[in-house]
Enzyme design. Structure first.
Site, PDB file in Angstrom:
ATOM      1  N   ARG A   1       0.805  -1.240   0.000  1.00 44.65           N
ATOM      2  CA  ARG A   1       0.000   0.000   0.000  1.00 44.65           C
ATOM      3  C   ARG A   1       0.827   1.274   0.000  1.00 44.65           C
ATOM      4  NH1 ARG A   1      -2.495  -3.480   3.341  1.00 44.65           N
ATOM      5  NH2 ARG A   1      -4.388  -4.383   2.468  1.00 44.65           N
TER       6      ARG A   1
ATOM      7  N   ARG B   1      -3.553  21.427 -15.165  1.00 41.82           N
ATOM      8  CA  ARG B   1      -2.487  20.471 -15.505  1.00 41.82           C
ATOM      9  C   ARG B   1      -2.614  19.975 -16.949  1.00 41.82           C
ATOM     10  NH1 ARG B   1       0.282  15.560 -11.926  1.00 41.82           N
ATOM     11  NH2 ARG B   1       1.573  14.801 -13.631  1.00 41.82           N
TER      12      ARG B   1
ATOM     13  N   GLU C   1      -4.929  16.655 -12.151  1.00 42.10           N
ATOM     14  CA  GLU C   1      -5.368  17.047 -13.492  1.00 42.10           C
ATOM     15  C   GLU C   1      -6.882  17.217 -13.615  1.00 42.10           C
ATOM     16  OE1 GLU C   1      -3.001  15.381 -16.734  1.00 42.10           O
ATOM     17  OE2 GLU C   1      -4.716  15.594 -18.066  1.00 42.10           O
TER      18      GLU C   1
ATOM     19  N   LYS D   1       2.670  10.920 -11.860  1.00 43.12           N
ATOM     20  CA  LYS D   1       1.838   9.985 -12.629  1.00 43.12           C
ATOM     21  C   LYS D   1       2.632   8.691 -12.801  1.00 43.12           C
ATOM     22  CE  LYS D   1      -1.061  12.968 -15.513  1.00 43.12           C
ATOM     23  NZ  LYS D   1      -1.410  13.302 -16.909  1.00 43.12           N
TER      24      LYS D   1
ATOM     25  N   HIS E   1      -0.472  16.663 -27.529  1.00 42.18           N
ATOM     26  CA  HIS E   1      -0.546  15.244 -27.183  1.00 42.18           C
ATOM     27  C   HIS E   1      -1.769  14.538 -27.755  1.00 42.18           C
ATOM     28  CE1 HIS E   1       2.830  16.156 -24.670  1.00 42.18           C
ATOM     29  NE2 HIS E   1       2.887  14.936 -24.177  1.00 42.18           N
TER      30      HIS E   1
ATOM     31  N   ASN F   1      -0.435  18.887 -21.866  1.00 43.48           N
ATOM     32  CA  ASN F   1      -0.690  17.962 -22.970  1.00 43.48           C
ATOM     33  C   ASN F   1      -0.740  18.655 -24.330  1.00 43.48           C
ATOM     34  OD1 ASN F   1      -0.916  15.662 -21.305  1.00 43.48           O
ATOM     35  ND2 ASN F   1      -2.982  16.287 -20.731  1.00 43.48           N
TER      36      ASN F   1
ATOM     37  N   LYS G   1       6.854  22.578 -14.889  1.00 46.76           N
ATOM     38  CA  LYS G   1       6.005  21.430 -14.583  1.00 46.76           C
ATOM     39  C   LYS G   1       5.619  21.436 -13.102  1.00 46.76           C
ATOM     40  CE  LYS G   1       4.761  16.773 -15.196  1.00 46.76           C
ATOM     41  NZ  LYS G   1       4.902  15.496 -15.863  1.00 46.76           N
TER      42      LYS G   1
ATOM     43  N   HIS H   1       7.575   8.843 -28.537  1.00 49.43           N
ATOM     44  CA  HIS H   1       6.539   9.768 -28.065  1.00 49.43           C
ATOM     45  C   HIS H   1       6.842  11.238 -28.422  1.00 49.43           C
ATOM     46  CE1 HIS H   1       3.607  11.493 -25.293  1.00 49.43           C
ATOM     47  NE2 HIS H   1       4.587  12.192 -24.732  1.00 49.43           N
TER      48      HIS H   1
ATOM     49  N   HIS I   1      -0.900  11.470 -29.653  1.00 51.82           N
ATOM     50  CA  HIS I   1      -1.369  10.131 -29.263  1.00 51.82           C
ATOM     51  C   HIS I   1      -2.045   9.434 -30.437  1.00 51.82           C
ATOM     52  CE1 HIS I   1      -1.471  11.282 -24.726  1.00 51.82           C
ATOM     53  NE2 HIS I   1      -0.287  10.831 -25.093  1.00 51.82           N
TER      54      HIS I   1
ATOM     55  N   GLU J   1       9.467  18.004 -25.640  1.00 58.16           N
ATOM     56  CA  GLU J   1       8.742  18.374 -24.405  1.00 58.16           C
ATOM     57  C   GLU J   1       9.302  19.678 -23.827  1.00 58.16           C
ATOM     58  OE1 GLU J   1       6.082  16.709 -23.489  1.00 58.16           O
ATOM     59  OE2 GLU J   1       6.304  14.607 -24.095  1.00 58.16           O
TER      60      GLU J   1
HETATM   61  N1  LIG Z   1       4.506   9.844 -15.792  1.00 56.67           N
HETATM   62  C1  LIG Z   1       4.409  10.862 -16.623  1.00 56.67           C
HETATM   63  O1  LIG Z   1       3.991  11.966 -16.260  1.00 56.67           O
HETATM   64  C2  LIG Z   1       4.863  10.679 -18.035  1.00 56.67           C
HETATM   65  C3  LIG Z   1       5.067  11.783 -18.856  1.00 56.67           C
HETATM   66  C4  LIG Z   1       5.576  11.572 -20.136  1.00 56.67           C
HETATM   67  C5  LIG Z   1       5.843  10.289 -20.570  1.00 56.67           C
HETATM   68  N2  LIG Z   1       5.618   9.232 -19.742  1.00 56.67           N
HETATM   69  C6  LIG Z   1       5.925   7.855 -20.155  1.00 56.67           C
HETATM   70  O2  LIG Z   1       7.319   7.776 -20.349  1.00 56.67           O
HETATM   71  C7  LIG Z   1       7.597   6.765 -21.305  1.00 56.67           C
HETATM   72  C8  LIG Z   1       8.607   7.301 -22.300  1.00 56.67           C
HETATM   73  O3  LIG Z   1       9.772   7.623 -21.594  1.00 56.67           O
HETATM   74  P1  LIG Z   1      11.176   7.782 -22.336  1.00 56.67           P
HETATM   75  O4  LIG Z   1      11.008   8.664 -23.492  1.00 56.67           O
HETATM   76  O5  LIG Z   1      12.157   8.100 -21.287  1.00 56.67           O
HETATM   77  O6  LIG Z   1      11.406   6.331 -22.964  1.00 56.67           O
HETATM   78  P2  LIG Z   1      12.159   5.016 -22.442  1.00 56.67           P
HETATM   79  O7  LIG Z   1      12.048   4.882 -20.987  1.00 56.67           O
HETATM   80  O8  LIG Z   1      11.635   3.896 -23.273  1.00 56.67           O
HETATM   81  O9  LIG Z   1      13.672   5.306 -22.835  1.00 56.67           O
HETATM   82  C9  LIG Z   1      14.038   5.423 -24.198  1.00 56.67           C
HETATM   83  C10 LIG Z   1      15.215   4.510 -24.530  1.00 56.67           C
HETATM   84  O10 LIG Z   1      16.422   5.075 -24.034  1.00 56.67           O
HETATM   85  C11 LIG Z   1      17.126   4.115 -23.245  1.00 56.67           C
HETATM   86  N3  LIG Z   1      17.877   4.874 -22.255  1.00 56.67           N
HETATM   87  C12 LIG Z   1      17.418   5.458 -21.139  1.00 56.67           C
HETATM   88  N4  LIG Z   1      18.369   6.197 -20.569  1.00 56.67           N
HETATM   89  C13 LIG Z   1      19.477   6.044 -21.304  1.00 56.67           C
HETATM   90  C14 LIG Z   1      20.791   6.576 -21.219  1.00 56.67           C
HETATM   91  N5  LIG Z   1      21.135   7.446 -20.269  1.00 56.67           N
HETATM   92  N6  LIG Z   1      21.688   6.183 -22.144  1.00 56.67           N
HETATM   93  C15 LIG Z   1      21.332   5.342 -23.147  1.00 56.67           C
HETATM   94  N7  LIG Z   1      20.100   4.838 -23.304  1.00 56.67           N
HETATM   95  C16 LIG Z   1      19.186   5.200 -22.393  1.00 56.67           C
HETATM   96  C17 LIG Z   1      16.036   3.244 -22.704  1.00 56.67           C
HETATM   97  O11 LIG Z   1      16.527   1.998 -22.267  1.00 56.67           O
HETATM   98  C18 LIG Z   1      15.120   3.128 -23.920  1.00 56.67           C
HETATM   99  O12 LIG Z   1      15.619   2.179 -24.812  1.00 56.67           O
HETATM  100  C19 LIG Z   1       6.282   6.386 -21.923  1.00 56.67           C
HETATM  101  O13 LIG Z   1       5.882   5.136 -21.412  1.00 56.67           O
HETATM  102  C20 LIG Z   1       5.316   7.465 -21.463  1.00 56.67           C
HETATM  103  O14 LIG Z   1       3.997   6.998 -21.299  1.00 56.67           O
HETATM  104  C21 LIG Z   1       5.135   9.407 -18.497  1.00 56.67           C
HETATM  105 ZN   LIG Z   2       4.595  13.891 -23.461  1.00 59.68          ZN
END
Ligand SMILES: NC(=O)c1ccc[n+]([C@@H]2O[C@H](COP(=O)([O-])OP(=O)(O)OC[C@H]3O[C@@H](n4cnc5c(N)ncnc54)[C@H](O)[C@@H]3O)[C@@H](O)[C@H]2O)c1
Ligand SMILES: [Zn+2]
Length: 359
Positions: free
Chosen positions: A118, A238, A234, A140, A245, A242, A224, A262, A249, A182
């Site tokens: 929890r 907030r 949100e 999130k 987005h 997006n 942010k 993304h 999306h 972003e």
């Molecule tokens: N929680 C939130 O508010 C929020 C906001 C935006 C996106 N997201 C989520 O985040 C995800 C996308 O995140 P992302 O863009 O970081 O993608 P990711 O986590 O898939 O990373 C992208 C790639 O880079 C590699 N990588 C990471 N750090 C590295 C480094 N320092 N050196 C070399 N390679 C590295 C990873 O292994 C992966 O292959 C999505 O699932 C999305 O839904 C969440």
């Molecule tokens: Zn985004």
């Protein structure tokens, strides 16, 4: 090092930004509740940075779970690997999860922290630019379901966020550009001065000037944090985070989340949102052109996949979670640095934007 604070009353937390922070024990220790720590990473990031972090956490009983890499593994099955490890190693409620990776690792580790017994402590150590400026801040967390992205999750804030800009050195160019999308978003929605700073410095950011990257991360996190502090769950403001987005999306869903990353989809989505805002008479054409130039210089795509039609966009946008009561809500611009969320726009103008971009 710079320190920001996300102000959420008794759930407030610091965001540390700087060089070489993985080696700084003092940034971790105050947020660990016992000697137990569970490091969560993936098969790409773990070999690069886990040893350094484990060294920093020496003296603690540091367990580790290494997840497969990729959005397609962001699901309940992979999440279970974290729970398996926590339970088999007898982690109690005072353990702390440390998420070392991009947004995929951070979202999954955060959801594990929200639900294990929890709720346990959790520290974000984001390693992509996107996760440093976006997903690691704001609470999130979650995983995907076969029927929808990020559909299973929780709002759960970390105890701290440690952003070490050194780790960006190994990030692939494409992922760096995706993070910059972003960053550009924050300029467009909230900070015209920062947008102009980005226009002046985008080439150096692409070239990974570490001081300038640290500054861009700081401004992005500040924006942010300010928005999230006003509307954690949100229900209102907030949603401006997006921008681009809903269009983005649609592109990602059209490609079955297996094409562009993304930030690339968001870049095109922001241009479409700018185009629509201009057609509605809310912003000047010169801002649309400035956004186009900046996105282009950041080496991001500027048009949707060539096979995508206006009908495809409408179909995917209709199932986007920002549709409320049957009407499509979009984040649009009133000026550089001023966004609003609205369903009150002339839909024929949206059709014009879709026609223009799907040619
Ligand atoms: N929680 C939130 O508010 C929020 C906001 C935006 C996106 N997201 C989520 O985040 C995800 C996308 O995140 P992302 O863009 O970081 O993608 P990711 O986590 O898939 O990373 C992208 C790639 O880079 C590699 N990588 C990471 N750090 C590295 C480094 N320092 N050196 C070399 N390679 C590295 C990873 O292994 C992966 O292959 C999505 O699932 C999305 O839904 C969440
Ligand atoms: Zn985004």
């Amino acid at each position: 090092m710079r320190t920001l604070n996300l102000d959420l009353g008794d759930r407030s937390y610091p965001i540390f930004i700087g060089h070489n922070l993985l080696a700084n024990k003092a940034l971790f220790e105050p947020y660990l509740r016992s000697s137990q720590v569970m490091l969560v990473s993936n098969t790409t990031v773990e070999p690069l940075y886990a040893a350094q972090l484990e060294q920093t956490l020496s003296g603690y009983s540091c367990d580790k779970v290494v997840l497969p890499d990729g959005e397609k593994f962001k699901n309940l099955e992979t999440l279970n690997l974290i729970f398996d490890r926590l339970l088999s190693q007898r982690h109690n409620r005072k353990t702390t999860i440390v998420a070392l990776g991009g947004g995929v690792v951070g979202d999954m580790a955060g959801f594990a922290a929200a639900s294990y017994q929890r709720g346990i402590n959790f520290i974000q150590v984001p390693t992509t630019l996107l996760s440093q400026v976006d997903s690691s801040v704001g609470g999130k967390t979650g995983v995907n379901h076969a029927l929808g992205k990020n559909m299973i999750g929780a709002f759960y804030q970390p105890q701290s966020v440690v952003i070490d800009t050194n780790v960006l050195a190994t990030l692939p160019d494409r992922e760096l550009a995706a993070g910059l999308a972003e960053v550009i978003k924050y300029g467009l929605i909230a900070d015209a001065t920062f947008f102009q700073w980005l226009e002046e410095n985008i080439d150096k950011l692409i070239a990974r000037d570490s001081d300038l990257l640290a500054y861009a991360i700081e401004v992005s996190c500040k924006t942010k944090a300010t928005v999230v502090a006003q509307d954690e769950k949100e229900s209102g403001i907030r949603a401006i985070l997006n921008l681009g987005h809903t269009f983005g999306h649609a592109i990602e869903a059209y490609q079955n989340y297996n094409g562009w990353v993304h930030g690339e989809a968001v870049a095109v989505g922001m241009l479409m949102a700018c185009d629509l805002s201009q057609r509605l008479g809310w912003i000047d054409i010169s801002l649309v052109q400035r956004a186009q130039r900046l996105i282009e210089r950041a080496k991001l795509p500027m048009i949707p996949p060539s096979t995508m039609t206006p009908k495809d966009f409408m179909a995917y946008m209709a199932v986007d979670k920002k549709v409320l009561d049957g009407s499509l809500r979009l984040v649009l611009l009133k000026a550089c640095g001023k966004a609003l969320v609205t369903s009150e726009f002339d839909s024929s103008k949206l059709s014009e934007t879709l026609e223009k971009y799907c040619c």
